[in-house]
Design an enzyme around this catalytic site. Structure first.
Site, PDB file in Angstrom:
ATOM      1  N   SER A   1      14.721  20.461  66.502  1.00 36.46           N
ATOM      2  CA  SER A   1      14.161  19.036  66.344  1.00 36.46           C
ATOM      3  C   SER A   1      15.290  18.357  66.499  1.00 36.46           C
ATOM      4  CB  SER A   1      13.711  18.952  64.818  1.00 36.46           C
ATOM      5  OG  SER A   1      14.493  19.518  63.872  1.00 36.46           O
TER       6      SER A   1
ATOM      7  N   GLU B   1      16.800   7.645  76.522  1.00 37.05           N
ATOM      8  CA  GLU B   1      15.261   8.055  77.240  1.00 37.05           C
ATOM      9  C   GLU B   1      14.370   7.428  76.130  1.00 37.05           C
ATOM     10  OE1 GLU B   1      16.154  12.115  78.211  1.00 37.05           O
ATOM     11  OE2 GLU B   1      15.465  12.692  76.159  1.00 37.05           O
TER      12      GLU B   1
ATOM     13  N   LYS C   1      11.340   8.192  73.651  1.00 37.75           N
ATOM     14  CA  LYS C   1      10.922   9.269  72.812  1.00 37.75           C
ATOM     15  C   LYS C   1       9.329   9.405  72.797  1.00 37.75           C
ATOM     16  CE  LYS C   1      11.346  11.375  68.121  1.00 37.75           C
ATOM     17  NZ  LYS C   1       9.758  11.713  67.958  1.00 37.75           N
TER      18      LYS C   1
ATOM     19  N   GLU D   1       7.402  17.109  77.347  1.00 34.29           N
ATOM     20  CA  GLU D   1       6.189  16.405  76.297  1.00 34.29           C
ATOM     21  C   GLU D   1       4.857  16.388  76.924  1.00 34.29           C
ATOM     22  OE1 GLU D   1       6.378  15.019  72.164  1.00 34.29           O
ATOM     23  OE2 GLU D   1       7.761  16.042  73.479  1.00 34.29           O
TER      24      GLU D   1
ATOM     25  N   CYS E   1     -14.219  16.452  39.149  1.00 39.21           N
ATOM     26  CA  CYS E   1     -14.687  16.435  40.432  1.00 39.21           C
ATOM     27  C   CYS E   1     -15.869  15.470  40.635  1.00 39.21           C
ATOM     28  CB  CYS E   1     -14.868  17.779  40.981  1.00 39.21           C
ATOM     29  SG  CYS E   1     -15.385  17.768  42.816  1.00 39.21           S
TER      30      CYS E   1
ATOM     31  N   CYS F   1     -18.774  17.933  42.090  1.00 35.85           N
ATOM     32  CA  CYS F   1     -19.659  18.906  41.234  1.00 35.85           C
ATOM     33  C   CYS F   1     -19.267  18.782  39.522  1.00 35.85           C
ATOM     34  CB  CYS F   1     -19.098  20.363  41.665  1.00 35.85           C
ATOM     35  SG  CYS F   1     -17.158  20.934  40.891  1.00 35.85           S
TER      36      CYS F   1
ATOM     37  N   CYS G   1      -9.739  20.271  42.429  1.00 42.31           N
ATOM     38  CA  CYS G   1     -11.149  20.873  41.866  1.00 42.31           C
ATOM     39  C   CYS G   1     -11.092  22.118  41.393  1.00 42.31           C
ATOM     40  CB  CYS G   1     -12.249  20.334  42.661  1.00 42.31           C
ATOM     41  SG  CYS G   1     -13.703  21.101  42.162  1.00 42.31           S
TER      42      CYS G   1
END
Length: 690
Positions: A104, A139, A141, A198, A428, A431, A444
């Site tokens: 990265s 360049e 991205k 890409e 929730c 329910c 939940c």
């Protein structure tokens, strides 16, 4: 790419051809060679240069002729333009190791951070005694999906997604359908070449494709990046072929020994070999030029037919890059100067909470529609109760909306409000079960007994990632639950043909087909069953790891958190979440009832103990078997197959196009490496038959 000489299919090609039956094989072969040469050139003119020299109709005529000749004379080739149409669907995408890490890039939206990057570059190079020029290649991205493209002898050998940077999904068959990716390279490429690119869906093509989806009743894609990612990971390559993808290439990962003095020289070579490159890239003399380039691209951004979310700044001299090196996750010679997120102001009309398949409860703000960066936004995530509290956001407040990475809308701040905020519910909303907190996240506790979780649980159970029950898609699941015929997951196995046939829109044949599919799912592999349950943090690969480690469902259910964490590829968080899932009484009741309904997860088969106590790791591609098949073979005979090299590894098996990481780790630990023939000889010596 130069225009082919004396090729009758390049300029003013014929609109009709003599009958295939009138040709002999030698004539057909010559015509096929010229057609392929011409079609590759036309693809290059259209997809790389956007400057076609023939009409679409003329191109289609040439393409159809090539298909006819290849079929009639059996002249098929993996690099023929006709391979762009796809092929048979895949059962799954295999995982492959990259030939070089796809790291990265560190990034920031702040100019000060970019200038700090420049200072670090200069200081490190000065400390290392480097006295060459320091210039930058700048360049755009791209905002798409990163891929590795591997070529042998100038022909596309493999394509893979970035994945975790070291391993990714093998998407070769899908990438072959992307017409801007050359199947054969031009010029003088090295014998072995790996490049990084890409994959994108152009904006205009994205809008047109979404319009088609809506017109035929499908949900539109949220944005071009999601569309590109979803398309490239299709299991059916013919679907990928129908969607308008393109690919820009910008880096050489492994040049097969070919060296370049500068990154700009690399870029020119990439262009010369026939890849699509972006013509906005340029070399600048200093960081001021890099900052100015980013401002220019920010102004141009909306005029481009593809999404970018910033610019990338790379040290241009390759010897300087080698001197700077990389950290474990990012090169020290590159930096991404991101664009600021697009923001707008609007009003929160309501706040609702959604319950996901795993039970996670996520608050969502419903907004007065507002255009953010050219996209109309009417809802935005609030992430979790903690964020609501920190923002102090409530119904009726005026808020500022951003799109994270120009994709996911979220509430950045309250511009005007009454400070009352939104009171997160304790139960929730679907329910009524209590909502529990795990740090900032809310869940939940109803499990799959909660209708919201049930709907998603059944969809996942029947999906390709689960038991792959054909005919039990989203609309069918919704209908079965809405009609009340499925109230719990095990109810699927109690459905009768008559009950299904009585539903609106159903007939006897469709009812019988679904019933047959459900019956066929009663004996899944243990890995398939674990994946189908939707264990938190567990996908198909991790489910297979757990299944191989424990062997039977009973052993998995009895496993402690510590025992789960001992599984290769299972970390502490996943181990804890899986243990808690199985400890939940409602979840265990569902599993018990599935077993009572006749579901029998098949234990992992063992064929002997010839490899007991021996641990293998595989890298690269094997001939005649996938890596997954090799791992299963080892484990069936009592051995272990793990995904990473450690001190406990006995052998690293190295196939074609291996990655560097596992080989470096094997050298570090003194692990013996085997090629495929040596691996097969070892199996034979121990009495293991393939």
């Amino acid at each position: 790419m130069d225009e082919p000489e004396d090729n009758p299919y390049v300029r003013d090609p014929p609109r009709s051809f003599e009958s295939v039956s009138d040709l002999d094989r030698e004539t057909a072969e010559r015509q096929v060679d010229r057609l392929r040469e011409a079609l590759r050139y036309h693809d290059y003119r259209y997809y790389q240069l956007a400057d076609p020299v023939i009409s679409d109709r003329a191109y289609d005529t040439l393409f159809t002729r090539l298909v006819e000749l290849e079929s009639a004379f059996g002249l098929h080739s993996e690099t023929s333009p006709t391979r762009r149409v796809g092929g048979q669907p895949l059962d799954r995408l295999e995982t492959v190791e990259h030939v070089a890490p796809m790291l990265s890039i560190d990034s920031s939206v702040e100019e000060a951070e970019v200038r700090e990057f420049d200072r670090r570059v200069r200081d490190r190079l000065a400390d290392a005694g480097y006295d060459g020029p320091i210039e930058y290649l700048c360049e755009p991205k791209f905002d798409g999906l990163s891929v590795e493209l591997v070529y042998k002898d100038g022909r596309l050998e493999r394509a893979a997604t970035r994945g975790d940077g070291f391993e990714g999904d093998d998407v070769t068959r899908n990438v072959r359908t992307v017409r801007s990716v050359p199947l054969e390279l031009h010029g003088d490429p090295p014998e072995f070449l790996a490049v990084r690119g890409e994959v994108l869906m152009p904006k205009n093509a994205f809008q047109a494709h979404n319009r088609e989806r809506i017109e035929r009743g499908d949900d539109p894609f949220a944005n071009p990046r999601n569309a590109a990612a979803g398309t490239l990971r299709q299991l059916d390559p013919s679907v990928t072929a129908e969607r308008p993808l393109t690919c820009f290439v910008f880096d050489i990962l492994d040049g097969g020994g070919r060296e370049f003095e500068t990154r700009l020289d690399e870029r020119r070579a990439i262009d010369r070999w026939g890849f699509r490159t972006d013509d906005h890239s340029r070399r600048v003399g200093d960081i001021d030029g890099a900052v100015a380039f980013r401002e220019e691209m920010l102004e141009l951004r909306d005029d481009l037919d593809y999404e970018i979310d910033g610019t990338v700044i790379k040290v241009d001299r390759t010897d300087a890059c080698e001197t700077l090196g990389s950290t474990a996750r990012a090169p020290r010679w590159a930096y991404a100067y991101k664009f600021p997120a697009r923001t707008e102001v609007t009003t929160v009309r309501d706040i609702v909470v959604q319950v996901g398949r795993t039970g996670r409860v996520t608050p969502v703000a419903l907004l007065d529609p507002v255009e953010v960066g050219g996209v109309e936004v009417s809802r935005a995530t609030l992430h979790n109760p903690k964020q609501i509290s920190e923002l102090g956001v409530g119904i009726g407040d005026t808020v500022r909306i951003k799109r994270a990475g120009d994709v996911i809308p979220y509430v950045e701040a309250v511009v005007d409000g009454d400070d009352r905020g939104f009171e997160f519910p304790d139960a929730c909303p679907v329910c009524g079960s209590p909502i529990e907190r795990d740090g900032p996240i809310a869940f939940c506790t109803g499990g799959v007994s909660c209708p919201a979780q049930l709907r998603r649980a059944v969809q996942h159970y029947a999906s390709r990632s689960g038991l792959d029950v054909e005919g039990l898609g989203t609309k069918t699941v919704d209908q079965l639950i809405d009609e009340g015929v499925v109230e719990r997951l095990p109810d699927l196995y109690a459905l009768s043909v008559d009950e299904l046939a009585s539903l609106d829109g159903w007939g006897q044949t469709s009812a019988e087909n679904l019933r047959r599919e459900i019956e066929a799912s009663r004996e899944p592999t243990l890995a398939e069953f674990l994946s189908a349950l939707g264990l938190p943090g567990v996908g198909q690969t991790t489910a297979a790891d757990i299944a191989r480690h424990f062997g039977t469902l009973d052993a998995v259910l009895a496993a402690s958190e510590g025992e789960l964490q001992a599984v290769d590829g299972v970390g502490s968080t996943v181990a804890r979440d899986v243990a808690e899932f199985f400890e939940n009484e409602r979840n265990r009741a569902i599993i018990d009832d599935l077993l009572e309904a006749g579901v029998e997860p098949q234990p992992v088969e063992t064929a002997g103990d010839e490899l007991e106590g021996v641990t293998f790791v595989f890298t690269g591609s094997l001939d005649g078997m996938t890596r997954e098949e090799a791992q299963e073979l080892v484990e069936r005979h009592g051995g272990s197959a793990t995904s990473s090299v450690s001190g406990n590894t006995d052998y690293l098996v190295v196939g074609a196009n291996p990655g560097r990481r596992k080989r470096d780790a094997a050298d570090e630990h003194g692990i013996e490496t085997l090629d495929q023939s040596e691996f097969e000889a070892l199996l034979a010596d121990r009495g293991v038959e393939r």
